[in-house]
Design an enzyme around this catalytic site. Sequence first.
Site, short mmCIF file in Angstrom:
data_model
loop_
_atom_site.label_atom_id
_atom_site.label_comp_id
_atom_site.label_asym_id
_atom_site.label_seq_id
_atom_site.Cartn_x
_atom_site.Cartn_y
_atom_site.Cartn_z
N THR A 191 0.81 -1.22 0.00
CA THR A 191 0.00 0.00 0.00
C THR A 191 0.85 1.28 0.00
OG1 THR A 191 -0.14 -0.15 2.40
CG2 THR A 191 -1.97 -1.08 1.14
N ARG A 249 -3.44 -3.15 9.55
CA ARG A 249 -4.18 -1.89 9.37
C ARG A 249 -4.73 -1.77 7.94
NH1 ARG A 249 -0.05 1.21 10.59
NH2 ARG A 249 0.15 1.90 8.43
N SER A 250 -3.95 -2.26 6.97
CA SER A 250 -4.35 -2.12 5.56
C SER A 250 -5.03 -3.36 5.01
CB SER A 250 -3.11 -1.83 4.70
OG SER A 250 -2.51 -0.62 5.10
N CYS A 286 18.31 4.21 -2.95
CA CYS A 286 17.98 4.89 -4.21
C CYS A 286 19.11 5.79 -4.71
CB CYS A 286 16.70 5.71 -4.04
SG CYS A 286 16.65 6.68 -2.52
N GLN A 315 17.46 15.35 -3.20
CA GLN A 315 16.56 14.21 -3.15
C GLN A 315 15.10 14.61 -2.95
OE1 GLN A 315 20.00 11.74 -0.85
NE2 GLN A 315 18.06 10.65 -1.02
N HIS A 350 15.47 11.94 -7.84
CA HIS A 350 16.64 12.46 -7.16
C HIS A 350 17.63 12.97 -8.21
CE1 HIS A 350 15.06 10.76 -3.61
NE2 HIS A 350 15.88 9.75 -3.41
N ASN A 359 13.48 8.16 -8.28
CA ASN A 359 13.91 7.44 -7.08
C ASN A 359 12.95 6.33 -6.68
OD1 ASN A 359 12.33 9.91 -6.56
ND2 ASN A 359 12.27 9.15 -4.47
#
Lengths: 347, 347
Positions: free
Chosen positions: B13, B41-42, B130, B157, B243, B316
């Site tokens: 999610t 929770r999701s 990243c 970034q 980035h 990124n």
Amino acid sequence: MKEKLVVAVVGATGAVGREMLSTLYSRNFPATTIKALASSRSAGTRVPYGDDELVVEELTENSFEGVDIAIFSAGGGTSTQFAPHAVKSGCVVVDNSSAWRMDERCPLVIPEVNAHALKKHNGIIANPNCSTIQMLVALKPIHDVSPIKRVVVSTYQAVSGTGQKGIQELETQVRQLFNGIEPENTVYPHRIAFNCLPHIDVFLDNDYTKEEMKMVNETNKIFEDPNIKVTATCVRVPVFYSHSEAVNIETEKKITAKEARAILATAPGVQLYDNPKENMYPLATVAAGEDATFVGRIREDESIANGLNMWIVADNVRKGAALNAVQIAEKLLEMDLVCVKDKNLFM
Amino acid sequence: MKEKLVVAVVGATGAVGREMLSTLYSRNFPATTIKALASSRSAGTRVPYGDDELVVEELTENSFEGVDIAIFSAGGGTSTQFAPHAVKSGCVVVDNSSAWRMDERCPLVIPEVNAHALKKHNGIIANPNCSTIQMLVALKPIHDVSPIKRVVVSTYQAVSGTGQKGIQELETQVRQLFNGIEPENTVYPHRIAFNCLPHIDVFLDNDYTKEEMKMVNETNKIFEDPNIKVTATCVRVPVFYSHSEAVNIETEKKITAKEARAILATAPGVQLYDNPKENMYPLATVAAGEDATFVGRIREDESIANGLNMWIVADNVRKGAALNAVQIAEKLLEMDLVCVKDKNLFM
């Protein structure tokens, strides 16, 4: 102190010109008269000076009769054209453009760094580039302890460096994007809102920008040391006020981070702002509207023997332009240098 | 190709998890089943997968029964806790957190750079940070021609690196400021709107941030060369996606800017984007949504004998996270490495 001291601000309606008037006022600069000069387009308009207003006069070759000091902030073309006339009128010029910076006849001065260079002035004193000023205010005290051999700098420069129109472009583009409108570029070659442009001033034949080469060449001139090697990447970021800089230096002898902090804690014009454990480091929002150059994130560069990293932030319109120019004018008064030796030198 | 290939996305999610699902779909990843896992929770919510939706299941220690490959993007704590259980179930983990990156048992892989390291995997493969990924995609082809001795990097970034909440914070603060409301910080320690924060991840004892040290340590591990010296300053800027990086390198032998351009023009994963005279250089807005790592502003660093500067930009969330992880999974299939030798190694 002079009984009568007339100061002119050339480009008085621009972002830096307005800041110059505000700086002259707030520092109680001992001018008896201030003249606000600008192009004919702005003549007759008014600009604030303290609680008062000044009526803008048109800049002409004769504007400098009776003027002692003229602070120029109206672009290189205007400086190239009018500064020689100012000097011819016996007026000392402090010029914020890049027009005279590398001219051997013109000292390039940051008062905290090389005020002594003013002694040799010939009527025009150049104010360095904003990115150079804040970097050297922070580096000079270190250079004095152990000469700096090399600097690698990446900048994060605010749109106010482009003047009111840069501020306007960022604001407009943000509004457009937040209203679902395709943003337009008129000032920058690409969108600046929520973007980073590695492009400030024009590209030169070596593929560096003029802004990047200013940081190289001005550092050598101001430090009076052609041996300091500088390489720069200059980047415009979507910030309104204050330039930030990631600066990596290599010194001849080892300076620890602790020693660097001790040196910078008492350095003129520097505000040491370095307590990462408390999330304290220089920020554009902290420096905006302040006189000091903020230095933090000081740490030893473990990739070389004598390296340091630091993060340097200053208000580019203030210390990067207006304040530095006014400080030069103050030094000229203090050192009794408000005079022109050869009025025809630049004609 | 396997007849049945079950892939799980852990943290489905989040910003990166959603991008992983989108990347798996758009690249026609040959999964027969995709499981979307997230915290309780999701659980029960839905996430898009192509034109379809997946119902999110709760992540438990038993979630990996029958799963061949699990791609984790749910933070270091979740990876530390659940990746060993996935391996115990015989599932190969590609982990996007920093939890396993420096673990000697776990290869740290950028497919264009060191796919060979996958051969020695023990069940968990780490996806690099990243900022490291895009830098090394650009530097590896140069390193192959002349070994890189030192890197000085400053990053710019995007807030998407912090996930949905970073994106939300920048957007909210901009709206607040444009409506005259004092902006609130909940995600970052200071205002990110129109500001630059030299602070990504936590500060370590040496006053570097963890993000900065990731760039140092991950470069050494991925290049399998402890002699490359890296020093980094990592900065969060008010950009939503992609980035940017100002990268200065020193190579053993001289590589001209022209040679570097020729090398990068055909390098895997690289899009050479370097024509300053036409205002063409990598931008966050250009890279957003793209797979490639964009490289431009290539120029010789005149401050040292064998130096180069370049400007490296990538999405990124995409190459910096989701795409690289999916590419690792693709390589695992291609190299027939979807198997676990010792299921109890990490328990």
